[in-house]
Design an enzyme around this catalytic site. Structure first.
Site, mmCIF file in Angstrom:
data_model
loop_
_atom_site.group_PDB
_atom_site.id
_atom_site.type_symbol
_atom_site.label_atom_id
_atom_site.label_comp_id
_atom_site.label_asym_id
_atom_site.label_seq_id
_atom_site.Cartn_x
_atom_site.Cartn_y
_atom_site.Cartn_z
ATOM 1 C CD GLU A 180 -9.174 -5.934 9.509
ATOM 2 O OE1 GLU A 180 -10.262 -5.607 8.999
ATOM 3 O OE2 GLU A 180 -8.005 -5.350 9.243
ATOM 4 C CG HIS B 282 -9.841 -2.059 7.538
ATOM 5 N ND1 HIS B 282 -9.637 -3.395 7.128
ATOM 6 C CD2 HIS B 282 -9.893 -1.271 6.298
ATOM 7 C CE1 HIS B 282 -9.347 -3.646 5.896
ATOM 8 N NE2 HIS B 282 -9.390 -2.229 5.391
ATOM 9 C CB SER C 227 7.312 -2.707 -6.555
ATOM 10 O OG SER C 227 8.373 -2.223 -7.523
ATOM 11 N NE ARG C 228 3.410 -7.922 -8.106
ATOM 12 C CZ ARG C 228 2.002 -8.169 -8.530
ATOM 13 N NH1 ARG C 228 1.500 -9.453 -8.440
ATOM 14 N NH2 ARG C 228 1.308 -6.990 -8.854
ATOM 15 C CB THR C 229 7.185 -4.324 -12.214
ATOM 16 O OG1 THR C 229 6.125 -3.660 -11.585
ATOM 17 C CG2 THR C 229 6.391 -5.857 -12.879
ATOM 18 C CB THR D 24 -2.583 1.505 5.885
ATOM 19 O OG1 THR D 24 -1.905 1.897 4.847
ATOM 20 C CG2 THR D 24 -2.550 2.495 7.065
ATOM 21 N N GLY E 51 2.762 0.895 -5.187
ATOM 22 C CA GLY E 51 1.772 1.007 -6.296
ATOM 23 C C GLY E 51 0.977 2.613 -5.927
ATOM 24 N NE ARG E 52 -4.531 1.735 -7.475
ATOM 25 C CZ ARG E 52 -4.620 0.681 -8.211
ATOM 26 N NH1 ARG E 52 -4.521 0.620 -9.628
ATOM 27 N NH2 ARG E 52 -4.876 -0.742 -7.623
ATOM 28 C CB ILE E 53 -1.713 3.322 -1.312
ATOM 29 C CG1 ILE E 53 -3.206 3.295 -1.959
ATOM 30 C CG2 ILE E 53 -1.790 3.581 0.036
ATOM 31 C CD1 ILE E 53 -4.411 2.098 -0.959
ATOM 32 N N GLY F 221 -8.952 3.309 6.731
ATOM 33 C CA GLY F 221 -7.904 3.961 5.627
ATOM 34 C C GLY F 221 -8.741 4.363 4.560
ATOM 35 N NE ARG G 173 -7.651 -6.614 2.493
ATOM 36 C CZ ARG G 173 -8.016 -5.316 2.174
ATOM 37 N NH1 ARG G 173 -7.701 -4.144 2.691
ATOM 38 N NH2 ARG G 173 -8.966 -5.263 1.196
HETATM 39 P P1 NAP Z 1 -1.734 -1.281 -6.178
HETATM 40 O O1 NAP Z 1 -1.753 0.155 -6.796
HETATM 41 O O2 NAP Z 1 -1.970 -2.466 -6.907
HETATM 42 O O3 NAP Z 1 -0.225 -1.348 -5.420
HETATM 43 C C1 NAP Z 1 0.123 -2.618 -4.821
HETATM 44 C C2 NAP Z 1 1.627 -2.708 -5.177
HETATM 45 O O4 NAP Z 1 2.101 -3.948 -4.394
HETATM 46 C C3 NAP Z 1 1.885 -2.815 -6.447
HETATM 47 O O5 NAP Z 1 2.992 -1.915 -7.139
HETATM 48 C C4 NAP Z 1 2.610 -4.399 -6.603
HETATM 49 O O6 NAP Z 1 4.048 -4.268 -7.514
HETATM 50 C C5 NAP Z 1 3.180 -4.530 -5.238
HETATM 51 N N1 NAP Z 1 3.387 -5.838 -4.761
HETATM 52 C C6 NAP Z 1 2.801 -6.799 -4.986
HETATM 53 N N2 NAP Z 1 2.849 -7.955 -4.340
HETATM 54 C C7 NAP Z 1 4.074 -7.626 -3.863
HETATM 55 C C8 NAP Z 1 5.304 -8.266 -3.233
HETATM 56 N N3 NAP Z 1 5.387 -9.555 -3.170
HETATM 57 N N4 NAP Z 1 6.499 -7.466 -2.963
HETATM 58 C C9 NAP Z 1 6.531 -6.092 -2.972
HETATM 59 N N5 NAP Z 1 5.633 -5.462 -3.759
HETATM 60 C C10 NAP Z 1 4.276 -6.363 -4.201
HETATM 61 O O7 NAP Z 1 -2.520 -1.195 -5.052
HETATM 62 P P2 NAP Z 1 -3.213 0.144 -3.929
HETATM 63 O O8 NAP Z 1 -4.354 0.977 -4.595
HETATM 64 O O9 NAP Z 1 -2.032 0.849 -3.743
HETATM 65 O O10 NAP Z 1 -3.529 -0.937 -2.710
HETATM 66 C C11 NAP Z 1 -2.623 -1.600 -1.911
HETATM 67 C C12 NAP Z 1 -3.540 -2.363 -0.863
HETATM 68 O O11 NAP Z 1 -3.890 -1.560 0.368
HETATM 69 C C13 NAP Z 1 -4.821 -2.914 -1.390
HETATM 70 O O12 NAP Z 1 -4.638 -4.243 -2.074
HETATM 71 C C14 NAP Z 1 -5.563 -3.097 -0.142
HETATM 72 O O13 NAP Z 1 -5.164 -4.380 0.526
HETATM 73 C C15 NAP Z 1 -4.920 -2.197 0.870
HETATM 74 N N6 NAP Z 1 -5.890 -1.159 1.298
HETATM 75 C C16 NAP Z 1 -6.110 -0.793 2.306
HETATM 76 C C17 NAP Z 1 -6.932 0.077 2.854
HETATM 77 C C18 NAP Z 1 -7.480 0.440 4.314
HETATM 78 O O14 NAP Z 1 -8.450 0.861 4.674
HETATM 79 N N7 NAP Z 1 -6.420 0.417 5.178
HETATM 80 C C19 NAP Z 1 -7.527 1.032 1.972
HETATM 81 C C20 NAP Z 1 -7.169 0.867 0.524
HETATM 82 C C21 NAP Z 1 -6.133 -0.267 0.373
HETATM 83 P P3 NAP Z 1 3.818 -4.163 -9.046
HETATM 84 O O15 NAP Z 1 3.470 -2.802 -9.470
HETATM 85 O O16 NAP Z 1 5.109 -4.612 -9.527
HETATM 86 O O17 NAP Z 1 2.597 -5.276 -9.464
HETATM 87 C C1 GLV Z 2 -9.956 -1.540 1.858
HETATM 88 O O1 GLV Z 2 -9.346 -2.075 2.555
HETATM 89 C C2 GLV Z 2 -9.740 -1.495 0.583
HETATM 90 O O2 GLV Z 2 -9.074 -2.437 0.081
HETATM 91 O O3 GLV Z 2 -10.306 -0.678 -0.066
#
Ligand code: NAP
Ligand code: GLV
Length: 324
Positions: A264, A282, A174-176, A233, A153-155, A284, A235
């Site tokens: 946590e 935590h 990724s799912r899609t 990074t 996804g984004r990250i 990130g 969950r």
């Molecule tokens: P995002 O853009 O929604 O990306 C998540 C990706 O995961 C999507 O591409 C999704 O696929 C994919 N996905 C979902 N279920 C899956 C599975 N079963 N197998 C493989 N891929 C799967 O979210 P993001 O902004 O990148 O953030 C991702 C996560 O990082 C957040 O949900 C959060 O928990 C974590 N995070 C942590 C911190 C920290 O401080 N450590 C900071 C920010 C975020 P599709 O595109 O196909 O739907």
């Molecule tokens: C942090 O962990 C977030 O999901 O923004």
């Protein structure tokens, strides 16, 4: 209207809210949860929450006045979204504004664990350095290796973009399908088992869902390369921490870089004694710039919801469509 902010957050967010509403910022020392959370939310129209507030079904069903839960995070696994939707409560999050900071931290952990930066720092602080030695403190080179991104996804994409600088081969799940990422980064979408088998580094970027809970279990570690590193990074509960400790101790994998943990704020005690693990608390998204943007975005989401304007990041659009 009345709004509760459940923890201290950057002033930028508070100021935006104060221009519109009566704002209470919770001043307690422990996270608001359960009956205390319900009690604090009596008479509140909206709440700006953070990750450590658990909006369970039980909590949500007792809310009588709240119309929006604005999470100051992109992840929203702390909120029972289905329960909120049934109750007609909007849920918002903060996608995008923390992408680069989190991708940087994934790379910081990756470099730190493969090049033994934390171990080296401890050697210097404890005066244990005996002089340059050709066989001393050897790590793993990243240049030209294969990185596996779980959740493109984004990250995940931002981490992959950084990997291009190291001329890495990029695999992802990724799912899609993501044809645009495959074209732009020369990345290849593979199934989870192939990624486990082929990657030298695995970086986790999925949300925590029923499907991703303990995605990394004993079987996954058994399938990974003995020389591979895991970076998480995303969950904590995406990784079975017990199985991770066992895999690290028995040499099933080479090391891990972790910013998130299953229980946590605690980390598994077994992780703390392993030199091939680098941990951060935590952080990130923890840069001044990003945390300001997150506070501002959460506040704007909340303001928009309460003022009848569709917010920029709405997790449950069904609620909006029904009421507007
Ligand atoms: P995002 O853009 O929604 O990306 C998540 C990706 O995961 C999507 O591409 C999704 O696929 C994919 N996905 C979902 N279920 C899956 C599975 N079963 N197998 C493989 N891929 C799967 O979210 P993001 O902004 O990148 O953030 C991702 C996560 O990082 C957040 O949900 C959060 O928990 C974590 N995070 C942590 C911190 C920290 O401080 N450590 C900071 C920010 C975020 P599709 O595109 O196909 O739907
Ligand atoms: C942090 O962990 C977030 O999901 O923004």
């Amino acid at each position: 209207m009345n709004v509760l902010v459940t923890w201290r957050i950057p002033d930028t967010g508070i100021r935006l809210l104060e221009e519109q509403f009566n704002v209470t910022v919770y001043q307690g020392n422990a996270p608001l949860n359960g009956s205390s959370l319900v009690q604090q939310l009596e008479g509140m129209d909206g709440v700006l929450a953070i990750f450590h507030n658990r909006f369970t079904r039980e909590v949500i069903e007792q809310l009588t006045t709240v119309k929006v839960i604005a999470n100051m995070a992109v992840g929203y696994d702390n909120i029972d979204v289905a329960a909120a939707t049934e109750k007609g409560i909007c849920v918002t999050n903060t996608p995008g504004v923390l992408t680069e900071a989190t991708a940087d931290l994934a790379w910081a952990l990756l470099l730190a664990v493969t090049r033994r930066v934390v171990e080296g720092d401890q050697v210097m602080r404890q005066d244990r350095f005996k002089g340059w030695d050709p066989l001393y403190m050897l790590g793993t080179e990243l240049y030209g290796k294969t990185i596996g991104i779980v959740g493109m996804g984004r990250i995940g994409t931002a981490v992959a973009r950084r990997s291009k600088g190291w001329d890495m081969t990029i695999l992802f799940t990724s799912r899609t399908p993501k044809p645009e990422v495959e074209t732009a980064l020369g990345a290849r979408r593979v199934d989870f088992t192939t990624l486990l088998q082929e990657a030298d580094i695995i970086s986790v970027h999925t949300p925590l869902t029923e499907e991703t809970y303990h995605l990394f279990d004993r079987k996954a570690f058994q399938t990974m390369r003995k020389t591979a590193y895991l970076i998480n990074t995303a969950r904590g509960p995406v990784v079975d921490e017990e199985a991770l400790v066992e895999a690290l101790k028995s040499g099933k994998i080479a090391g891990a870089g972790l910013d998130v943990f299953e229980r946590e704020p605690l980390a598994h005690p077994g992780l703390k004694v392993l030199p091939n693990v680098v941990m951060t608390p935590h952080i990130g998204s923890a840069t001044h710039e990003t945390r300001n943007r997150m506070a501002e975005m959460a506040a704007r989401n909340l303001i928009d919801c309460l003022q009848g304007k569709r917010p920029a990041a709405l997790v449950n659009p069904e609620v909006w469509n029904k009421t507007n």
